[in-house]
Design a protein around this motif. Structure first.
Motif, PDB file in Angstrom:
ATOM      1  N   VAL A  90     -56.463 -36.923 -62.502  1.00  0.00           N
ATOM      2  CA  VAL A  90     -56.190 -35.662 -63.184  1.00  0.00           C
ATOM      3  C   VAL A  90     -55.484 -34.680 -62.248  1.00  0.00           C
ATOM      4  CG1 VAL A  90     -57.239 -33.661 -64.271  1.00  0.00           C
ATOM      5  CG2 VAL A  90     -58.092 -35.932 -64.797  1.00  0.00           C
ATOM      6  N   ILE A  91     -55.987 -34.564 -61.028  1.00  0.00           N
ATOM      7  CA  ILE A  91     -55.378 -33.628 -60.076  1.00  0.00           C
ATOM      8  C   ILE A  91     -53.946 -34.056 -59.745  1.00  0.00           C
ATOM      9  CG2 ILE A  91     -55.495 -32.761 -57.706  1.00  0.00           C
ATOM     10  CD1 ILE A  91     -58.481 -32.684 -57.913  1.00  0.00           C
ATOM     11  N   GLY A  92     -53.742 -35.329 -59.539  1.00  0.00           N
ATOM     12  CA  GLY A  92     -52.403 -35.826 -59.226  1.00  0.00           C
ATOM     13  C   GLY A  92     -51.427 -35.528 -60.343  1.00  0.00           C
ATOM     14  N   ARG A  93     -51.916 -35.750 -61.560  1.00  0.00           N
ATOM     15  CA  ARG A  93     -51.072 -35.513 -62.726  1.00  0.00           C
ATOM     16  C   ARG A  93     -50.727 -34.033 -62.846  1.00  0.00           C
ATOM     17  NH1 ARG A  93     -54.249 -36.419 -67.967  1.00  0.00           N
ATOM     18  NH2 ARG A  93     -54.897 -34.346 -67.324  1.00  0.00           N
ATOM     19  N   ASP A  94     -51.704 -33.176 -62.632  1.00  0.00           N
ATOM     20  CA  ASP A  94     -51.463 -31.738 -62.717  1.00  0.00           C
ATOM     21  C   ASP A  94     -50.491 -31.280 -61.643  1.00  0.00           C
ATOM     22  OD1 ASP A  94     -54.841 -30.738 -63.760  1.00  0.00           O
ATOM     23  OD2 ASP A  94     -53.127 -31.563 -64.861  1.00  0.00           O
ATOM     24  N   LEU A  95     -50.644 -31.835 -60.433  1.00  0.00           N
ATOM     25  CA  LEU A  95     -49.753 -31.450 -59.334  1.00  0.00           C
ATOM     26  C   LEU A  95     -48.316 -31.861 -59.614  1.00  0.00           C
ATOM     27  CD1 LEU A  95     -51.711 -31.984 -56.031  1.00  0.00           C
ATOM     28  CD2 LEU A  95     -50.423 -29.968 -56.688  1.00  0.00           C
ATOM     29  N   LEU A  96     -48.184 -32.981 -60.300  1.00  0.00           N
ATOM     30  CA  LEU A  96     -46.838 -33.461 -60.625  1.00  0.00           C
ATOM     31  C   LEU A  96     -46.090 -32.435 -61.461  1.00  0.00           C
ATOM     32  CD1 LEU A  96     -45.535 -36.143 -59.848  1.00  0.00           C
ATOM     33  CD2 LEU A  96     -46.036 -36.986 -62.126  1.00  0.00           C
ATOM     34  N   LYS A  97     -46.846 -31.680 -62.254  1.00  0.00           N
ATOM     35  CA  LYS A  97     -46.211 -30.699 -63.126  1.00  0.00           C
ATOM     36  C   LYS A  97     -45.575 -29.571 -62.328  1.00  0.00           C
ATOM     37  CE  LYS A  97     -49.594 -31.477 -66.801  1.00  0.00           C
ATOM     38  NZ  LYS A  97     -50.857 -30.938 -67.325  1.00  0.00           N
ATOM     39  N   ILE A  98     -46.150 -29.245 -61.168  1.00  0.00           N
ATOM     40  CA  ILE A  98     -45.623 -28.113 -60.414  1.00  0.00           C
ATOM     41  C   ILE A  98     -44.779 -28.559 -59.229  1.00  0.00           C
ATOM     42  CG2 ILE A  98     -47.520 -26.615 -61.058  1.00  0.00           C
ATOM     43  CD1 ILE A  98     -48.578 -26.979 -58.167  1.00  0.00           C
ATOM     44  N   SER A  99     -44.554 -29.833 -59.088  1.00  0.00           N
ATOM     45  CA  SER A  99     -43.860 -30.279 -57.879  1.00  0.00           C
ATOM     46  C   SER A  99     -42.354 -30.376 -58.076  1.00  0.00           C
ATOM     47  CB  SER A  99     -44.404 -31.625 -57.417  1.00  0.00           C
ATOM     48  OG  SER A  99     -44.101 -32.608 -58.384  1.00  0.00           O
ATOM     49  N   SER A 100     -41.794 -29.466 -58.840  1.00  0.00           N
ATOM     50  CA  SER A 100     -40.348 -29.475 -59.023  1.00  0.00           C
ATOM     51  C   SER A 100     -39.660 -29.138 -57.703  1.00  0.00           C
ATOM     52  CB  SER A 100     -39.944 -28.483 -60.104  1.00  0.00           C
ATOM     53  OG  SER A 100     -40.556 -27.229 -59.841  1.00  0.00           O
ATOM     54  N   ALA A 101     -40.203 -28.132 -56.996  1.00  0.00           N
ATOM     55  CA  ALA A 101     -39.698 -27.840 -55.653  1.00  0.00           C
ATOM     56  C   ALA A 101     -40.506 -28.676 -54.688  1.00  0.00           C
ATOM     57  CB  ALA A 101     -39.852 -26.354 -55.362  1.00  0.00           C
ATOM     58  N   GLY A 102     -40.099 -29.911 -54.518  1.00  0.00           N
ATOM     59  CA  GLY A 102     -40.936 -30.918 -53.874  1.00  0.00           C
ATOM     60  C   GLY A 102     -41.455 -30.599 -52.498  1.00  0.00           C
ATOM     61  N   GLU A 103     -40.625 -30.005 -51.651  1.00  0.00           N
ATOM     62  CA  GLU A 103     -41.018 -29.858 -50.243  1.00  0.00           C
ATOM     63  C   GLU A 103     -42.296 -29.050 -50.088  1.00  0.00           C
ATOM     64  OE1 GLU A 103     -37.200 -31.390 -50.369  1.00  0.00           O
ATOM     65  OE2 GLU A 103     -37.641 -29.344 -51.015  1.00  0.00           O
ATOM     66  N   GLU A 104     -42.369 -27.945 -50.806  1.00  0.00           N
ATOM     67  CA  GLU A 104     -43.541 -27.070 -50.630  1.00  0.00           C
ATOM     68  C   GLU A 104     -44.824 -27.753 -51.022  1.00  0.00           C
ATOM     69  OE1 GLU A 104     -40.108 -25.007 -50.625  1.00  0.00           O
ATOM     70  OE2 GLU A 104     -40.901 -25.098 -52.642  1.00  0.00           O
ATOM     71  N   VAL A 105     -44.728 -28.585 -52.023  1.00  0.00           N
ATOM     72  CA  VAL A 105     -45.950 -29.176 -52.554  1.00  0.00           C
ATOM     73  C   VAL A 105     -46.343 -30.441 -51.799  1.00  0.00           C
ATOM     74  CG1 VAL A 105     -47.017 -30.036 -54.650  1.00  0.00           C
ATOM     75  CG2 VAL A 105     -45.350 -28.226 -54.781  1.00  0.00           C
ATOM     76  N   SER A 106     -45.368 -31.036 -51.117  1.00  0.00           N
ATOM     77  CA  SER A 106     -45.626 -32.322 -50.480  1.00  0.00           C
ATOM     78  C   SER A 106     -46.814 -32.308 -49.532  1.00  0.00           C
ATOM     79  CB  SER A 106     -44.370 -32.763 -49.732  1.00  0.00           C
ATOM     80  OG  SER A 106     -44.666 -33.881 -48.949  1.00  0.00           O
ATOM     81  N   ASP A 107     -46.828 -31.320 -48.616  1.00  0.00           N
ATOM     82  CA  ASP A 107     -47.942 -31.249 -47.667  1.00  0.00           C
ATOM     83  C   ASP A 107     -49.255 -31.000 -48.395  1.00  0.00           C
ATOM     84  OD1 ASP A 107     -46.046 -29.602 -45.024  1.00  0.00           O
ATOM     85  OD2 ASP A 107     -46.297 -31.711 -45.550  1.00  0.00           O
ATOM     86  N   LEU A 108     -49.205 -30.121 -49.388  1.00  0.00           N
ATOM     87  CA  LEU A 108     -50.407 -29.827 -50.155  1.00  0.00           C
ATOM     88  C   LEU A 108     -50.940 -31.090 -50.807  1.00  0.00           C
ATOM     89  CD1 LEU A 108     -52.408 -27.854 -51.463  1.00  0.00           C
ATOM     90  CD2 LEU A 108     -50.776 -27.548 -53.313  1.00  0.00           C
ATOM     91  N   GLN A 109     -50.037 -31.826 -51.441  1.00  0.00           N
ATOM     92  CA  GLN A 109     -50.449 -33.068 -52.097  1.00  0.00           C
ATOM     93  C   GLN A 109     -51.106 -34.011 -51.118  1.00  0.00           C
ATOM     94  OE1 GLN A 109     -46.773 -34.431 -53.862  1.00  0.00           O
ATOM     95  NE2 GLN A 109     -47.541 -34.027 -55.900  1.00  0.00           N
TER      96      GLN A 109
END
Lengths: 420, 177
Positions: B31-50
């Motif tokens: 569920v968390i992975g799926r939700d994160l995918l929704k906001i990871s359009s600007a990939g770099e910022e989210v990558s470390d968080l993921q």
């Protein structure tokens, strides 16, 4: 004397400082500027040593569990990792390593599918990942037909040195193989349950022997071990959830459901045609309706599953409908488009009314039906082919995942891969 | 497994922490992975968080696993000890009273009238007192014998007479009869 000199110079310094301060007030203040380290820009590739290939295959394919934090968090992760390794070998222009990687990937997956053929989770997992790898090969091939939904960055990441369209075919064949194994696996699990769930009036105790593989914590039947239509559908839901979590393409899921519903219909109808006492199947329409409801709840109404149930639906309706007058006969013939003449006759012949004073179907009525249907040229077969497998297609489904953002979770034990 | 056990992944979030299984951790992960995918359009910022979230989830998986295993082990041990205790109690009740249990241990039946009741100290005191009383009794008996003898009675009469005479009439000569 020296003390005097020292004091004099100290005074001078103080005066100088004061004058500098005064001066600096009038000039522009110096702006503080941040120096930031440039973020390393990753290219979405994974470097590996040739000697590490067997380790890669072992941890990523052969020993990989289909259920774990890393693979549920990012569905299709193994496929992406393999593709990123491929991009590296393409980048260094080493055709030998390219083919070794792809060939050994295919054979490793084949090995797993063969070994764990009874494990639904494993087979589903590798069907999803094989498809994803195949889609990656197309999406990053440089072929414009497959680049329609790509971002600019994704276009930059297309394969540069090699043309791998032959591997599209190879992976497609592998996917078909795995699909067949998946259907076989599902059939083995579901077929023993179909008759009990669909036809029996009373719940049957403990029809199941041991718990089938491929189901972990998920429920199997009602708390007293009975097999009912509700329990059956619950099990189908579990399969559906599992496939979704593996990242299986929706189009493939729908084809699987359609196939399974066909089998459910065929097995049930065949059973109906063989057992006389079943032909007063009062729960019939209810159970069929439950199946249709389940399709709607899971957004599968366009999967073609309902259509593959049509023979059974019509048989159920045939049991309910009036069977006396010529008008009735005509109505029946118009309705039962999915049933063969032989099947219609058989159902009418076997029909045993539930209510005592109601009569069985008269022979004249049956003759009327035969007469009306004589122009039909359908086959003489009575039984449906429960072993029929519809051919499957894997429509191209690109992914929005940005490869350069993927980091490999520690639990996969792939520290020997280097992010490039 | 009960019917109606939820297969919806999101329900894992509502469970009590101590009821979680690894399967729940995987559902949470999904569920968390799926939700994160929704906001990871600007990939770099989210990558470390993921990546960090996955790391935390991996640790979580290990802990939940370990916890459940420990619970199982403890339950097993507790059951073993329980059955051993029951067994020993059974043996004990069938072996009779005052059975020797362990080293330097004695079992006493409280309904037994002949059960040991007094301490060593109490016993010592009682015996001492008895010896004292015995000694006093002997002295008293000897004295009694003396009072009973004829010589003693004669001697007593004479002495008493003398004393009387001396007291009443000291100048009158005494005549012996």
């Amino acid at each position: 004397d020296l003390t005097k000199q020292l004091k004099m110079y100290m005074k001078k310094v103080e005066d100088f400082e004061a004058s500098v301060q005064q001066a600096s007030v009038t000039t522009d203040p110096v702006r503080v500027v941040n120096i930031t380290r440039k973020e390393k820009e990753y290219q979405g590739m994974l470097e590996y040593k040739e000697s590490d290939l067997s380790r890669l295959l072992k941890y990523l394919i052969i020993d990989l569990k289909p259920r774990g934090v890393a693979v549920t968090f990012t569905p299709g992760l193994p496929a992406y990792i393999l593709f990123m390794c491929l991009r590296y070998t393409d980048n260094i222009s080493d055709d030998r390593r390219v083919s070794t990687l792809l060939n050994s990937t295919i054979s490793s997956i084949k090995g797993v599918v063969k070994r764990k053929g009874e494990d639904f989770e494993v087979i589903s997992f590798w069907l999803a990942n094989t498809c994803r790898l195949m889609h990656c090969l197309k999406q990053y091939s440089g072929d414009e037909a497959f680049m329609v939904h790509n971002t600019a960055k994704q276009n930059e990441q297309c394969l540069t040195n090699f043309e791998l369209s032959e591997y599209h075919q190879l992976f497609g064949d592998l996917a078909i193989q795995i699909y067949h194994q998946l259907i076989k696996c599902l059939d083995n699990i579901l077929q023993p349950l179909i008759v009990a769930s669909m036809l029996e009036h009373e719940p049957i105790q403990g029809v199941l022997g041991s718990k089938p593989t491929g189901l972990r914590k998920r429920s199997t039947s009602t708390s007293d071990g009975a097999v009912t239509i509700e329990a059956f559908l619950q099990r189908l839901s579990v399969f559906l959830t599992t496939m979704s979590q593996h990242g299986m393409d929706v189009h493939v899921v729908k084809q699987i459901i359609k196939q399974e519903f066909y089998v459910i219909g065929a097995v049930t109808l065949n059973h109906l045609l063989l057992r006389k006492d079943m032909c007063s199947w009062s729960k019939g329409l209810y159970n069929v309706w439950q199946l249709e409801e389940w399709l709607a709840e899971n957004e599968l109404t366009d999967s073609g599953a309902k259509e593959s149930l049509e023979p059974l639906i019509q048989a159920a309706q045939l049991l309910q409908i009036k069977k006396k007058t010529e008008a009735d006969a005509l109505a029946i013939c118009n309705m039962c488009t999915a049933l063969t003449t032989a099947q219609i006759i058989k159902v009418l012949t076997l029909y045993t009314p539930v209510i005592e004073f109601e009569e069985r179907v008269s022979t004249t009525f049956i003759s009327t039906i035969k007469n009306l249907l004589k122009d039909r040229n359908d086959s003489a077969t009575l039984m449906m082919d429960a072993k029929k497998i519809f051919s499957v297609i894997f429509p191209f489904t690109p992914s929005s995942v940005a490869l350069e953002t993927l980091q490999i979770p520690a639990s996969l034990n792939l520290a020997f891969l280097t992010r490039v | 497994m009960e019917f109606g056990e939820e297969s919806s992944p999101a329900l894992a979030f509502e469970k009590d922490a101590f009821e979680l299984t690894v399967e729940d951790v995987y559902d949470i992960s999904y569920v968390i992975g799926r939700d994160l995918l929704k906001i990871s359009s600007a990939g770099e910022e989210v990558s470390d968080l993921q990546f960090r979230i996955v790391r935390v989830l991996e640790m979580f998986e290990t802990l939940v696993n370990k916890y459940n295993l420990s619970v199982e082990e403890l339950k097993l041990e507790r059951d073993n000890l329980k059955s051993e205790l029951d067994r020993i109690i059974k043996e004990g009740s069938s072996a009779g009273q005052g059975t020797v249990r362990g080293p330097n241990q004695l079992v006493v039946d409280l309904t037994d009238p002949n059960r040991p009741r007094f301490t060593m100290q109490e016993l010592k005191e009682v015996l001492q007192e008895r010896n004292q009383l015995k000694a006093q009794l002997m002295v008293a008996q000897e004295e009694l014998q003396l009072y009973k003898s004829p010589y003693y009675s004669h001697y007593t009469k004479e002495t008493k007479l003398k004393q009387y005479l001396q007291k009443e009439q000291p100048k009158v000569p005494v005549c012996y009869i």
